[in-house]
Design a protein around this motif. Sequence first.
Motif, PDB file in Angstrom:
ATOM      1  N   LYS A 362       5.989   9.477 -20.673  1.00  0.00           N
ATOM      2  CA  LYS A 362       6.028   8.620 -19.495  1.00  0.00           C
ATOM      3  C   LYS A 362       4.592   8.331 -19.079  1.00  0.00           C
ATOM      4  N   ILE A 363       4.264   7.053 -19.002  1.00  0.00           N
ATOM      5  CA  ILE A 363       2.893   6.633 -18.722  1.00  0.00           C
ATOM      6  C   ILE A 363       2.873   5.814 -17.439  1.00  0.00           C
ATOM      7  N   LEU A 364       1.960   6.162 -16.546  1.00  0.00           N
ATOM      8  CA  LEU A 364       1.791   5.425 -15.294  1.00  0.00           C
ATOM      9  C   LEU A 364       0.444   4.708 -15.334  1.00  0.00           C
ATOM     10  N   ILE A 365       0.480   3.392 -15.152  1.00  0.00           N
ATOM     11  CA  ILE A 365      -0.740   2.587 -15.109  1.00  0.00           C
ATOM     12  C   ILE A 365      -0.950   2.137 -13.670  1.00  0.00           C
ATOM     13  N   LEU A 366      -2.162   2.311 -13.182  1.00  0.00           N
ATOM     14  CA  LEU A 366      -2.459   1.973 -11.781  1.00  0.00           C
ATOM     15  C   LEU A 366      -3.431   0.808 -11.730  1.00  0.00           C
ATOM     16  N   LYS A 367      -3.018  -0.281 -11.066  1.00  0.00           N
ATOM     17  CA  LYS A 367      -3.895  -1.431 -10.852  1.00  0.00           C
ATOM     18  C   LYS A 367      -3.492  -2.106  -9.556  1.00  0.00           C
ATOM     19  N   LEU A 368      -4.289  -1.921  -8.528  1.00  0.00           N
ATOM     20  CA  LEU A 368      -3.952  -2.435  -7.202  1.00  0.00           C
ATOM     21  C   LEU A 368      -4.863  -3.565  -6.767  1.00  0.00           C
ATOM     22  N   GLY A 369      -5.648  -4.110  -7.698  1.00  0.00           N
ATOM     23  CA  GLY A 369      -6.622  -5.139  -7.358  1.00  0.00           C
ATOM     24  C   GLY A 369      -6.011  -6.499  -7.121  1.00  0.00           C
ATOM     25  N   ALA A 370      -6.873  -7.495  -7.078  1.00  0.00           N
ATOM     26  CA  ALA A 370      -6.470  -8.874  -6.791  1.00  0.00           C
ATOM     27  C   ALA A 370      -5.775  -9.499  -7.991  1.00  0.00           C
ATOM     28  N   ILE A 371      -5.339 -10.753  -7.810  1.00  0.00           N
ATOM     29  CA  ILE A 371      -4.570 -11.436  -8.850  1.00  0.00           C
ATOM     30  C   ILE A 371      -5.336 -11.480 -10.169  1.00  0.00           C
ATOM     31  N   GLY A 372      -6.592 -11.901 -10.099  1.00  0.00           N
ATOM     32  CA  GLY A 372      -7.375 -12.013 -11.324  1.00  0.00           C
ATOM     33  C   GLY A 372      -7.529 -10.688 -12.032  1.00  0.00           C
ATOM     34  N   ASP A 373      -7.776  -9.628 -11.261  1.00  0.00           N
ATOM     35  CA  ASP A 373      -7.910  -8.301 -11.849  1.00  0.00           C
ATOM     36  C   ASP A 373      -6.621  -7.868 -12.529  1.00  0.00           C
ATOM     37  N   LEU A 374      -5.491  -8.211 -11.931  1.00  0.00           N
ATOM     38  CA  LEU A 374      -4.197  -7.849 -12.491  1.00  0.00           C
ATOM     39  C   LEU A 374      -3.946  -8.584 -13.806  1.00  0.00           C
ATOM     40  N   LEU A 395       4.071   0.462 -14.074  1.00  0.00           N
ATOM     41  CA  LEU A 395       2.849  -0.160 -13.562  1.00  0.00           C
ATOM     42  C   LEU A 395       2.888  -0.186 -12.042  1.00  0.00           C
ATOM     43  N   VAL A 396       1.913   0.468 -11.414  1.00  0.00           N
ATOM     44  CA  VAL A 396       1.797   0.465  -9.951  1.00  0.00           C
ATOM     45  C   VAL A 396       0.890  -0.688  -9.530  1.00  0.00           C
ATOM     46  N   VAL A 397       1.420  -1.594  -8.699  1.00  0.00           N
ATOM     47  CA  VAL A 397       0.653  -2.761  -8.254  1.00  0.00           C
ATOM     48  C   VAL A 397       0.866  -2.973  -6.756  1.00  0.00           C
ATOM     49  N   ASP A 398      -0.014  -3.761  -6.177  1.00  0.00           N
ATOM     50  CA  ASP A 398       0.156  -4.181  -4.788  1.00  0.00           C
ATOM     51  C   ASP A 398       1.430  -5.028  -4.706  1.00  0.00           C
ATOM     52  N   LYS A 399       2.292  -4.713  -3.750  1.00  0.00           N
ATOM     53  CA  LYS A 399       3.584  -5.402  -3.686  1.00  0.00           C
ATOM     54  C   LYS A 399       3.445  -6.907  -3.476  1.00  0.00           C
ATOM     55  N   LYS A 400       2.299  -7.354  -2.914  1.00  0.00           N
ATOM     56  CA  LYS A 400       2.089  -8.782  -2.706  1.00  0.00           C
ATOM     57  C   LYS A 400       1.895  -9.517  -4.028  1.00  0.00           C
ATOM     58  N   LEU A 401       1.520  -8.777  -5.067  1.00  0.00           N
ATOM     59  CA  LEU A 401       1.198  -9.403  -6.354  1.00  0.00           C
ATOM     60  C   LEU A 401       2.192  -9.046  -7.447  1.00  0.00           C
ATOM     61  N   ALA A 402       3.209  -8.265  -7.116  1.00  0.00           N
ATOM     62  CA  ALA A 402       4.116  -7.750  -8.140  1.00  0.00           C
ATOM     63  C   ALA A 402       4.797  -8.856  -8.934  1.00  0.00           C
ATOM     64  N   ALA A 403       5.036  -9.994  -8.300  1.00  0.00           N
ATOM     65  CA  ALA A 403       5.773 -11.069  -8.978  1.00  0.00           C
ATOM     66  C   ALA A 403       5.073 -11.549 -10.239  1.00  0.00           C
ATOM     67  N   ILE A 404       3.741 -11.522 -10.248  1.00  0.00           N
ATOM     68  CA  ILE A 404       3.021 -12.119 -11.371  1.00  0.00           C
ATOM     69  C   ILE A 404       3.168 -11.312 -12.656  1.00  0.00           C
ATOM     70  N   VAL A 405       3.520 -10.011 -12.526  1.00  0.00           N
ATOM     71  CA  VAL A 405       3.734  -9.188 -13.727  1.00  0.00           C
ATOM     72  C   VAL A 405       5.194  -8.764 -13.864  1.00  0.00           C
ATOM     73  N   PRO A 409       6.652  -7.914 -20.687  1.00  0.00           N
ATOM     74  CA  PRO A 409       7.521  -7.194 -21.624  1.00  0.00           C
ATOM     75  C   PRO A 409       6.961  -5.850 -22.063  1.00  0.00           C
ATOM     76  N   TYR A 410       5.746  -5.523 -21.644  1.00  0.00           N
ATOM     77  CA  TYR A 410       5.100  -4.296 -22.132  1.00  0.00           C
ATOM     78  C   TYR A 410       5.290  -3.111 -21.197  1.00  0.00           C
ATOM     79  N   VAL A 411       5.897  -3.340 -20.033  1.00  0.00           N
ATOM     80  CA  VAL A 411       6.156  -2.240 -19.107  1.00  0.00           C
ATOM     81  C   VAL A 411       7.650  -2.158 -18.842  1.00  0.00           C
ATOM     82  N   ASN A 412       8.118  -0.945 -18.582  1.00  0.00           N
ATOM     83  CA  ASN A 412       9.531  -0.748 -18.285  1.00  0.00           C
ATOM     84  C   ASN A 412       9.863  -1.029 -16.830  1.00  0.00           C
ATOM     85  N   GLU A 413       8.878  -0.820 -15.969  1.00  0.00           N
ATOM     86  CA  GLU A 413       9.123  -1.088 -14.552  1.00  0.00           C
ATOM     87  C   GLU A 413       7.810  -1.370 -13.839  1.00  0.00           C
ATOM     88  N   VAL A 414       7.914  -2.171 -12.800  1.00  0.00           N
ATOM     89  CA  VAL A 414       6.786  -2.432 -11.917  1.00  0.00           C
ATOM     90  C   VAL A 414       7.076  -1.732 -10.597  1.00  0.00           C
TER      91      VAL A 414
END
Length: 698
Positions: A362-374, A395-405, A409-414
């Motif tokens: 189980k792998i957790l990736i953390l990226k909470l930056g802006a759209i471009g960073d994501l 993949l842990v992301v800012d909820k405001k940007l979750a839609a873009i990822v 297909p490379y992650v099981n859940e956002v």
Amino acid sequence: MKVLQVLPSLDVGGVERGVLDLARGMKKRGEQTVVLSSGGELTAELQKMGVPHYTLPVQQKSLFSLALVPRIAEIIQRERIDLVHARSRVPAWLAWLAACRTGIPFVTTCHGYYSAHPLSHVMGWGKLVIVISRVVGRHMIDDFRVPPEKIRLVHRGIDLSQFVFSPQHYDKKPGVHRIINVGRFSPIKGQLEFVRAVHFLRRKLPNIEAWLVGGEARGKTKYTTEIEKTIRQLGLEQTVKLMGVRRDIPELLGQSDLLVLSTLAPEAFGRVIVEAGAVGTAVLSTRVGGVLDILDHNENGFLVPPGDIIAMAEGMYEVLTDRERSKKFAANLRKKVETQFLLEKMVSETIAVYEEIERQKKILILKLGAIGDLILITPSLRMIRRRFPEAKISLVVDKKLAAIVSGCPYVNEVIPVSRDRLSKIGYLLRLAKTLRKEGYDISVDLQNNKWTHLLAALGGIPQRYGFRRGKLGFLVNRHDRSFDIADYPVRHQFRILSKLGIQDLDEDLELWPDEHSEKHVSEMFVQHSLNGSSKCVGLAVGASPKWTSKRWPLEYYQELCTKLIQQWKCSVILIGSETDRPMAQQLSKTNTEKVVDLVGKTSLLDLVSVVKRLSVLVTGDTAPLHIAAAVKTPVVTLFGPTEPKRHVPPGENVTVLSRHIGCQPCYQGECPEKDVLACLKKISVNEVFDAVRKYLTP
């Protein structure tokens, strides 16, 4: 695979015998095991098998025991352990801390029906949690909040070669009916109730003999004294014999007509019942806990309510006086043992749990930056998936940007989180608790700030990859120290990925527009008479309110817009967020027929679909730049206060315009110089126009 088994001691007992059986079974299969305990008489058997044993006082309930954690970690590293397996609560805390320290996966087996004490919760923190019966599994789910998907049922098993099946004694009429009760002496085990039931039974069946096999925990005698007193009071000195702790349980069972399990509390399993089935002895038990995984009333045993002395006495009478019934119980129980409770089955299922842990990380990736960073981490997501094709990747992301990822297909859940709430300790701890329950093996910190470092550590993730940065950088235990060395974004991330064994760099950006947005944007383009043959130039005129220093002057955009319309007859599409509307309104006055103002009128996914349809985009160092690179739209990007090498996305059709003057890069949100925005003003309209024309030319 090499597994470290951790338990309190190796004195005689069901857990201890199970560890020996597993060690023997694993050795036969060519697997390796190492055992850690406080020692005991069964240590000699491990030595005969050639299984290494380390002796440490892991059974002691004391804060001073925490000093053992570095020594356990040293054992893990010296023996090159692949997985740590804890089998009791106190040693489990030490084993878990050592596993976290060394980054080794941690698994538990729940052998008991634990009280819901805070110190018991560690038994639910395993990557997977093995339970020895259904009732224990239900207990861990209901009372310890262990996710059901983490539970693995592995019944305890026995080596049938160590038992002689001999139910023939039921063909003869006995001179004495012998009853045996086996278990640790404790009020919850019901030995007193058993003695009283024997007293009632003797009135109807005088030719009986009862054996009480077992003893209290080391140094305790109070309950044993009470049992002895009750035997004397009831005049059972010649009927009930205290046999003490014995090593020859199979032989004693074989000499008995009936095994009675008198426990009052939920029994986690009931190994002695399985042993009785192996030798061919009928069983009567109280109807509690894991016993019900083994016994079916009136099929392979007899069940009575716990604590009901009269029912126990009557049940013993029925079974002892009906020899055919006893023989039937013994035969049916033996069949069930042969199919469900064999050592080989227990070993196979336990090793299967180990292999599942090894295979399905189980792998957790953390990226909470802006759209471009994501967007810039999409190649990293793809590379991680290739390296771990069967892993569960979150993949842990800012909820405001979750839609873009959301379509990645490379992650099981956002996992959407509130980035601005991470600094609030309550929210951070609740989120960390949620992550801990998931049992992640690896975290890949692509954000690399103090909050993501802290979140991964509090989440109990043993292997934490990232750049060592800031005061909390020490929490990253698989770190790279080169954060401050400038490099192109994906290559910068690749320094972390290489520590995961990823060798091939892949810089191709991706995005995944959804079907709804594609349809919506198509309708918008038709509405504005933008057909497929039209040349459409996008202008992203704004930037984040915190980065006004990234904005090319509005009058430059106005001049560029006029030249594009006059010389190329193309349509100009304005894109941006709601905060950019005042600038867009001024710019759209340039030529109302050819300028389409979509600023603030698109969702995040709509914006992706819009940029995808452009002939070329002109933008500063903002999110649309990265969107264009990801959807393969040509882009001319203007860099002022930031360093292109750090932020320019990879791509063949990316033209970077920048002026390296003395103050650039400054990374200031507002230009502090007297000559305001000199770095951007020195990029001329003609220069930008020529760069755009290159992409418009057939």
